[in-house]
Scaffold this active site. Structure first.
Site, PDB file in Angstrom:
ATOM      1  N   GLY A 102       8.836  -7.809   8.392  1.00  0.00           N
ATOM      2  CA  GLY A 102       8.162  -8.833   7.611  1.00  0.00           C
ATOM      3  C   GLY A 102       7.772 -10.065   8.388  1.00  0.00           C
ATOM      4  O   GLY A 102       7.327 -11.057   7.806  1.00  0.00           O
ATOM      5  N   GLU A 110       3.798  -2.335   3.995  1.00  0.00           N
ATOM      6  CA  GLU A 110       4.412  -1.480   5.008  1.00  0.00           C
ATOM      7  C   GLU A 110       5.472  -0.579   4.382  1.00  0.00           C
ATOM      8  O   GLU A 110       5.539   0.613   4.689  1.00  0.00           O
ATOM      9  CB  GLU A 110       5.041  -2.341   6.107  1.00  0.00           C
ATOM     10  CG  GLU A 110       4.032  -3.018   7.011  1.00  0.00           C
ATOM     11  CD  GLU A 110       4.670  -3.998   7.976  1.00  0.00           C
ATOM     12  OE1 GLU A 110       4.083  -4.225   9.042  1.00  0.00           O
ATOM     13  OE2 GLU A 110       5.751  -4.537   7.651  1.00  0.00           O
TER      14      GLU A 110
END
Length: 230
Positions: A102, A110
């Site tokens: 992140g 993702e």
């Protein structure tokens, strides 16, 4: 935990080794970040040589780079399956392959792509490895829920900071139009438990702990690539 950043050569070795697993006719999840960028370029080189693949990008940045590299693209809802996903990580626990992701604020998309993939390959340099996860955990939050999610993080023993943009005034805004809280918990002894607790916070869109998703981790070194299967 190693704190120095890895070299471009290390990142390239990891990425290019993972790309060797990409086969003709596959759908490939294209992650986000500096190491994954080397993988996208390597796939683009193979496409130029005749490889038939479709890429599913996880962010605006990965989409734009893939287009530059000539990789045919598809949205996730346009494919029946993702055969292989290649993505980086901010930190990798060497004991079990748990990840913190992140850093690029793309972890929500993702995680969807990486979890949907038949195989998920992580590419990293040695600075990203640790026995125990300890990096701050990003949480993508609804803008109106920033304070309530922060309170929930505090109840769980964490300290949250709103991620600020570097080249403009104000906070980072994700591709989904949300904000990001970076949450410090110190050493994370039980990533699975913390992941469940964070997922239960109302207003939290997605957090950056990835547990049980990585099938293999490729770590580029000065003289090769170390591959660990999970």
């Amino acid at each position: 935990m190693k704190t120095t950043g890895g070299t471009d050569a290390q990142k390239r070795r990891a990425a290019e080794a993972a790309v060797e697993a990409v086969e003709d006719g596959t759908v490939v999840g294209l992650g986000t970040g500096s190491t994954t960028a080397f993988a996208i370029r390597a796939i683009g080189d193979r496409v130029a040589d005749g490889l038939d693949v479709r890429g599913v990008p996880t962010s605006f940045a990965s989409r734009e780079l893939a287009r530059e590299c000539g990789i045919p693209l598809a949205d996730l809802d346009e494919v029946d399956a993702v055969d292989l996903a290649i993505d980086g990580a901010d930190q990798v626990a060497t004991t079990d392959g748990a990840l913190v992701k992140g850093g690029g604020a793309a972890h929500a998309r993702e995680k969807v792509v990486d979890a949907f993939a038949d195989r998920f390959l992580v590419v990293a340099d040695p600075s990203k490895t640790a026995e125990t996860l300890s990096r701050p955990v990003p949480i993508e939050v609804l803008p109106s829920a920033r304070t309530t999610v922060a309170a929930g993080v505090s109840d769980l023993g964490g300290e949250s900071t709103l991620r600020r943009a570097e080249r403009k005034d104000g906070p980072v805004v994700t591709d989904n139009g949300n904000l990001v809280l970076d949450c410090e918990f110190g050493a994370i002894a039980d990533p699975e438990s913390l992941a469940a607790d964070l997922a239960s916070l109302p207003g939290a869109v997605e957090h950056g702990i990835f547990v049980g998703l990585a099938d293999a981790v490729y770590v580029g070194t000065d003289d090769g690539v170390e591959v660990t299967e999970y």
